[in-house]
Design an enzyme around this catalytic site. Structure first.
Site, PDB file in Angstrom:
ATOM      1  N   TYR A  22     -50.829  46.845   1.532  1.00  0.00           N
ATOM      2  CA  TYR A  22     -51.865  47.343   2.442  1.00  0.00           C
ATOM      3  C   TYR A  22     -52.592  48.594   1.950  1.00  0.00           C
ATOM      4  O   TYR A  22     -53.464  49.104   2.647  1.00  0.00           O
ATOM      5  CB  TYR A  22     -51.240  47.613   3.817  1.00  0.00           C
ATOM      6  CG  TYR A  22     -50.544  46.399   4.400  1.00  0.00           C
ATOM      7  CD1 TYR A  22     -51.278  45.265   4.731  1.00  0.00           C
ATOM      8  CD2 TYR A  22     -49.164  46.375   4.597  1.00  0.00           C
ATOM      9  CE1 TYR A  22     -50.658  44.150   5.253  1.00  0.00           C
ATOM     10  CE2 TYR A  22     -48.532  45.257   5.119  1.00  0.00           C
ATOM     11  CZ  TYR A  22     -49.276  44.140   5.445  1.00  0.00           C
ATOM     12  OH  TYR A  22     -48.670  43.026   5.950  1.00  0.00           O
ATOM     13  N   HIS A  99     -58.067  39.950   5.776  1.00  0.00           N
ATOM     14  CA  HIS A  99     -56.708  40.464   5.587  1.00  0.00           C
ATOM     15  C   HIS A  99     -56.704  41.367   4.373  1.00  0.00           C
ATOM     16  O   HIS A  99     -57.244  40.995   3.323  1.00  0.00           O
ATOM     17  CB  HIS A  99     -55.705  39.325   5.405  1.00  0.00           C
ATOM     18  CG  HIS A  99     -55.693  38.406   6.575  1.00  0.00           C
ATOM     19  ND1 HIS A  99     -55.116  38.757   7.775  1.00  0.00           N
ATOM     20  CD2 HIS A  99     -56.249  37.187   6.754  1.00  0.00           C
ATOM     21  CE1 HIS A  99     -55.309  37.784   8.639  1.00  0.00           C
ATOM     22  NE2 HIS A  99     -55.997  36.817   8.047  1.00  0.00           N
TER      23      HIS A  99
HETATM   24  C1  DQA Z   1     -52.486  41.318   7.534  1.00  0.00           C
HETATM   25  C2  DQA Z   1     -51.563  40.207   7.017  1.00  0.00           C
HETATM   26  C3  DQA Z   1     -50.607  39.738   8.103  1.00  0.00           C
HETATM   27  O1  DQA Z   1     -49.766  38.710   7.585  1.00  0.00           O
HETATM   28  C4  DQA Z   1     -49.723  40.896   8.546  1.00  0.00           C
HETATM   29  O2  DQA Z   1     -48.860  40.472   9.577  1.00  0.00           O
HETATM   30  C5  DQA Z   1     -50.503  42.098   8.933  1.00  0.00           C
HETATM   31  C6  DQA Z   1     -51.694  42.458   8.165  1.00  0.00           C
HETATM   32  C7  DQA Z   1     -53.330  41.914   6.389  1.00  0.00           C
HETATM   33  O3  DQA Z   1     -54.295  42.623   6.688  1.00  0.00           O
HETATM   34  O4  DQA Z   1     -53.025  41.694   5.216  1.00  0.00           O
HETATM   35  O5  DQA Z   1     -50.126  42.839   9.840  1.00  0.00           O
HETATM   36  O6  DQA Z   1     -53.354  40.775   8.505  1.00  0.00           O
END
Ligand code: DQA
Length: 144
Positions: A22, A99
């Site tokens: 992230y 994402h």
């Molecule tokens: C997410 C990916 C999801 O699988 C995860 O549960 C998240 C963040 C992303 O931004 O990569 O909370 O949406």
């Protein structure tokens, strides 16, 4: 043109989550960056985050008339929350799914997205830059 950026569960914890997936930006820093990219493209951005699924659903209901399009990162809800999928359909708005992480190269349960079929595009694994791409996609999609 106004685009609503809706972040779901656990995205308020950016900056404390695994940076390998992230990055290290906080949600406030990410939103500031998106807002700047929006300004460059002549797009006004609004932001919302919640850890409560019902609030996310209600925000989607309220989006109709309040925004021309949506950028959605519902977090883990993406993978199973059919109520969010239905609320997106009710909104009737063009949406891009974003994402930060590359969900398709992670655990199998992250490969499923209940909103993908309703979105004009999905951008994943591009970090913050993915939101800039989403803004560009919506700008092309929407009439001036
Ligand atoms: C997410 C990916 C999801 O699988 C995860 O549960 C998240 C963040 C992303 O931004 O990569 O909370 O949406």
């Amino acid at each position: 043109m106004r685009i609503a950026v809706l972040h779901g569960v656990n995205l308020d914890q950016l900056g404390r989550r695994d940076p390998a997936h992230y990055g290290s930006m906080t949600l406030a820093q990410l939103e500031a960056r998106i807002s700047e990219w929006g300004r460059e493209l002549g797009i006004e951005t609004t932001f919302f985050q919640t850890n409560h699924e019902g609030e996310y659903v209600e925000r989607l209901h309220a989006s109709r008339g309040a925004a021309a399009g949506l950028i959605l990162n519902p977090g883990a809800w993406t993978h199973y929350a059919y109520a969010i999928r239905d609320a997106l359909e009710i909104s009737g708005l063009p949406a891009v799914e974003v994402h930060l992480s590359d969900v398709m190269s992670r655990e199998p349960w992250r490969h499923q997205s209940v909103i993908r079929e309703l979105c004009v595009a999905t951008v994943a694994g591009r970090g913050a830059e993915g939101y800039r791409e989403a803004l560009q996609i919506l700008k092309k999609e929407l009439p001036e």
